[in-house]
Design an enzyme around this catalytic site. Sequence first.
Site, PDB file in Angstrom:
ATOM      1  N   ASP A   1       9.275  -1.975  -6.586  1.00  0.00           N
ATOM      2  CA  ASP A   1       9.025  -3.412  -6.684  1.00  0.00           C
ATOM      3  C   ASP A   1       9.720  -3.920  -7.940  1.00  0.00           C
ATOM      4  O   ASP A   1       9.111  -4.074  -8.996  1.00  0.00           O
ATOM      5  CB  ASP A   1       7.518  -3.699  -6.739  1.00  0.00           C
TER       6      ASP A   1
ATOM      7  N   HIS B   1       8.704   1.456   1.030  1.00  0.00           N
ATOM      8  CA  HIS B   1       8.258   2.209  -0.149  1.00  0.00           C
ATOM      9  C   HIS B   1       8.180   3.709   0.134  1.00  0.00           C
ATOM     10  O   HIS B   1       8.289   4.525  -0.784  1.00  0.00           O
ATOM     11  CB  HIS B   1       6.873   1.737  -0.597  1.00  0.00           C
TER      12      HIS B   1
ATOM     13  N   HIS C   1       7.630  -4.198   4.363  1.00  0.00           N
ATOM     14  CA  HIS C   1       7.713  -3.990   2.912  1.00  0.00           C
ATOM     15  C   HIS C   1       7.121  -2.633   2.532  1.00  0.00           C
ATOM     16  O   HIS C   1       7.734  -1.861   1.781  1.00  0.00           O
ATOM     17  CB  HIS C   1       6.959  -5.137   2.220  1.00  0.00           C
ATOM     18  N   GLU C   2       5.929  -2.345   3.049  1.00  0.00           N
ATOM     19  CA  GLU C   2       5.262  -1.090   2.697  1.00  0.00           C
ATOM     20  C   GLU C   2       6.009   0.120   3.243  1.00  0.00           C
ATOM     21  O   GLU C   2       6.117   1.151   2.566  1.00  0.00           O
ATOM     22  CB  GLU C   2       3.817  -1.108   3.208  1.00  0.00           C
TER      23      GLU C   2
END
Length: 404
Positions: free
Chosen positions: A328, A317, A313-314
């Site tokens: 998000d 970004h 997920h990170e």
Amino acid sequence: MRFISASSLLLALAPTLNAVPVEVAGSAQGLDVTLSQVGNTRIKAVVKNTGSEDVTFVHLNFFKDAAPVQKVSLFRNGMLPNLNLATTEVQFQGIKQRLITEGLSDDALTTLAPGATIEDEFDIASTSDLSEGGTITINSNGLVPITTDNKVTGYIPFTSNELSIDVDAAEAASVTQAVKILERRTKVTSCSGSRLSALQTALRNTVSLARAAATAAQSGSSSRFQEYFKTTSSSTRSTVAARLNAVANEAASTSSGSTTYYCSDVYGYCSSNVLAYTLPSYNIIANCDLYYSYLPALTSTCHAQDQATTTLHEFTHAPGVYSPGTDDLGYGYSAATALSASQALLNADTYALFANGTYSSLLSFVNPLLTPDNSCQPQLLDARTCNRQFGRSTSCKVYWKAVE
């Protein structure tokens, strides 16, 4: 991706984030946000529950969050369509944080009765460079998680008015930046011991999950891809696969790459509900204590959180991994799958959920008892495909024996 050791120095990286605003259809049950200017770059937001029932939502990553998170989107030339000037989003230079979805503390939640409001004031110049001044258009819309018994159980849409302000350049330039990157000569906490071991395991699992999900995106079930990304177009499938392959490549090395990964909270933005956060404009990722104490290394439960999908997920970004970096826009399965195709393509949790769903669906076919409450339908993989996606893991060996 680079670990930071005690002898390493943090170098300034060029900002490259380009976020995208959300478009949310109107709803009778929702939150209405009224934006107004109270200073040169200081904005007031009044959030009102327009529904007929009480609503409890997570205000982290939203209005009332004290961390430097993105609460509004900023645009230049947004009010000048007749001059044929391209609308440009002003780069956000704050943090994006991943939260736990169960066991949230009460101080992370806000309850609003019908018609009730909350207020928040913040300075947009503290998380964006507005030093050139001029006209800025501001809006905010998206989906905020709602909870039952301190667990995320759904989402509620929010939308704001469009506010246009004239920014004084000199005054905006004097605003203190919320995020201060460590000095070049500052030594930071080393990544060692149990945390180093946990992160190394998470990175290996991230490589496997991302590669498997990339294969599934490129040539797997079209209905499964549709479930998460709301389209089956070949171009979207290729883009998703490319981002996931880029994540796998970034996670595969701890000595090179585009991101800097800290094992601990070197900037002080972790709270009791935050797992990890990213500074996209600097391609920096940091884990919080909760990452190690709350999350399993790899979950077998469909759409649950773990260390591997949090790291994945990170990475999405960070624009240095794949540009543009994700936002998000919808947090958790119900919110992520309510997005449009264009929004899902730029939503970090959609990639994490898709990767988890790909892995969980394999496990549920091998042993349905591993995922008794899952909504991830099993996918039929032959032994060769299984090993290509996940390697000769125990799951593949079990599956191999069952098939052959």
